[in-house]
Design an enzyme around this catalytic site. Sequence first.
Site, short mmCIF file in Angstrom:
data_model
loop_
_atom_site.label_atom_id
_atom_site.label_comp_id
_atom_site.label_asym_id
_atom_site.label_seq_id
_atom_site.Cartn_x
_atom_site.Cartn_y
_atom_site.Cartn_z
N ARG A 117 -3.82 -7.51 16.59
CA ARG A 117 -3.94 -8.16 15.28
C ARG A 117 -2.63 -8.82 14.88
O ARG A 117 -2.60 -9.96 14.41
CB ARG A 117 -4.37 -7.14 14.23
CG ARG A 117 -4.41 -7.70 12.84
CD ARG A 117 -4.80 -6.63 11.82
NE ARG A 117 -4.47 -7.12 10.51
CZ ARG A 117 -3.47 -6.67 9.77
NH1 ARG A 117 -2.73 -5.68 10.17
NH2 ARG A 117 -3.21 -7.18 8.59
N ASP A 118 -1.49 -8.11 15.03
CA ASP A 118 -0.20 -8.66 14.64
C ASP A 118 0.21 -9.84 15.51
O ASP A 118 0.87 -10.77 15.03
CB ASP A 118 0.88 -7.58 14.66
CG ASP A 118 0.74 -6.59 13.52
OD1 ASP A 118 -0.12 -6.80 12.63
OD2 ASP A 118 1.49 -5.60 13.50
N GLU A 131 -6.71 -7.99 3.46
CA GLU A 131 -5.56 -7.75 4.32
C GLU A 131 -5.22 -9.01 5.11
O GLU A 131 -6.08 -9.65 5.69
CB GLU A 131 -5.89 -6.61 5.28
CG GLU A 131 -4.70 -6.09 6.02
CD GLU A 131 -5.06 -4.84 6.80
OE1 GLU A 131 -5.16 -4.96 8.03
OE2 GLU A 131 -5.23 -3.79 6.18
N HIS A 152 5.28 -6.77 4.20
CA HIS A 152 6.09 -5.66 4.69
C HIS A 152 5.91 -5.51 6.19
O HIS A 152 4.83 -5.65 6.73
CB HIS A 152 5.67 -4.35 4.01
CG HIS A 152 6.30 -3.15 4.62
ND1 HIS A 152 5.60 -2.27 5.42
CD2 HIS A 152 7.57 -2.70 4.59
CE1 HIS A 152 6.43 -1.32 5.84
NE2 HIS A 152 7.62 -1.57 5.34
N LYS A 166 4.32 -1.22 -2.42
CA LYS A 166 4.50 -0.12 -1.47
C LYS A 166 5.90 0.45 -1.65
O LYS A 166 6.86 -0.30 -1.83
CB LYS A 166 4.41 -0.61 -0.02
CG LYS A 166 3.09 -1.17 0.39
CD LYS A 166 3.18 -1.66 1.84
CE LYS A 166 1.92 -2.37 2.26
NZ LYS A 166 2.03 -2.90 3.62
N ARG A 187 5.74 -3.43 13.51
CA ARG A 187 4.46 -3.40 12.78
C ARG A 187 4.62 -4.34 11.60
O ARG A 187 5.56 -4.23 10.83
CB ARG A 187 4.13 -2.00 12.30
CG ARG A 187 3.80 -1.03 13.41
CD ARG A 187 3.37 0.30 12.79
NE ARG A 187 3.17 1.33 13.78
CZ ARG A 187 1.99 1.85 14.09
NH1 ARG A 187 0.90 1.42 13.48
NH2 ARG A 187 1.90 2.81 14.99
N GLN A 230 -2.88 5.44 -3.01
CA GLN A 230 -3.05 5.77 -1.60
C GLN A 230 -1.70 6.22 -1.03
O GLN A 230 -0.66 5.71 -1.43
CB GLN A 230 -3.53 4.50 -0.89
CG GLN A 230 -3.86 4.61 0.54
CD GLN A 230 -4.52 3.32 1.03
OE1 GLN A 230 -5.60 2.98 0.61
NE2 GLN A 230 -3.84 2.60 1.88
N HIS A 262 2.69 -7.37 6.97
CA HIS A 262 1.38 -7.23 6.33
C HIS A 262 1.48 -7.30 4.82
O HIS A 262 2.47 -6.90 4.23
CB HIS A 262 0.77 -5.87 6.70
CG HIS A 262 0.65 -5.64 8.16
ND1 HIS A 262 0.86 -4.41 8.73
CD2 HIS A 262 0.34 -6.47 9.19
CE1 HIS A 262 0.67 -4.48 10.03
NE2 HIS A 262 0.37 -5.72 10.34
N ASN A 296 -0.03 6.90 2.86
CA ASN A 296 -0.25 6.77 4.30
C ASN A 296 0.96 7.26 5.07
O ASN A 296 2.09 7.20 4.58
CB ASN A 296 -0.52 5.31 4.69
CG ASN A 296 -1.84 4.80 4.17
OD1 ASN A 296 -2.78 5.56 3.99
ND2 ASN A 296 -1.91 3.51 3.91
N ARG A 350 19.20 26.75 4.77
CA ARG A 350 17.79 26.67 5.17
C ARG A 350 17.39 25.28 5.61
O ARG A 350 16.39 25.10 6.31
CB ARG A 350 16.88 27.08 4.01
CG ARG A 350 17.12 28.49 3.52
CD ARG A 350 16.40 28.73 2.22
NE ARG A 350 17.00 27.86 1.19
CZ ARG A 350 16.51 27.69 -0.02
NH1 ARG A 350 15.41 28.31 -0.38
NH2 ARG A 350 17.12 26.91 -0.90
N TYR A 365 4.21 6.04 3.21
CA TYR A 365 3.99 4.91 2.31
C TYR A 365 3.26 5.39 1.07
O TYR A 365 2.23 6.06 1.17
CB TYR A 365 3.04 3.87 2.92
CG TYR A 365 3.37 3.29 4.25
CD1 TYR A 365 3.77 1.96 4.34
CD2 TYR A 365 3.23 4.01 5.43
CE1 TYR A 365 4.02 1.38 5.56
CE2 TYR A 365 3.49 3.43 6.66
CZ TYR A 365 3.88 2.12 6.71
OH TYR A 365 4.13 1.54 7.93
#
Length: 183
Positions: free
Chosen positions: A171-172, A147, A123, A76, A63, A50, A66, A52, A25, A136
């Site tokens: 932003r990055d 942040e 990260h 995380k 990415r 949280q 952060h 994500n 399966r 995450y």
Amino acid sequence: MATDVRATGIVGVWELVGQSVRDPRGAFLNGFRAQEPGFAQAWGTRSIAQVNLSRTEEEGSVRGLHWQAAPHSEAKLVRCLRGRVWDVAVDLRPGSVTRGQWHAVELTPEAANALLIPEGCAHGFQVLAPGSELLYLHSGVWVPEAETGVHCCDPDLAIPWPLKPRGLSARDQELPLLMADQP
């Protein structure tokens, strides 16, 4: 189905490797089980505040790097659900003997692995296959004013990204260098 917990060169950064059970399966993987010794060793008594999901289409996209500043620091646990990513943790903890050092691991669904990034570490990741998706688990809630981050091409970190970094968010692109931002 025990999880193999592998220490890295940075205290508190762990690679967790699960065992997929396969049959006609498909496959089943226990992505997180707080009471299992491997998860308990790495995650400890943290709660999950949280969850994500991210999807990045373009190969080579980066990415991060952060993190959330104290007192809103968070751990995380990052797992790749689709594709391949090169996942990076950077130690930014004041007083840490590995401050400024990084550890990276390729995450894939086939490897059934995840990376745990503790509080005080940044990260980031680079997409190695188009359409890569990450899950995450966060120990803390998102606090926008806490942040922050460090530029992924910081020369002091000298992270050898597998591909030329591209696709950075506005932003990055504006993130500071480690020595410019950190005490």
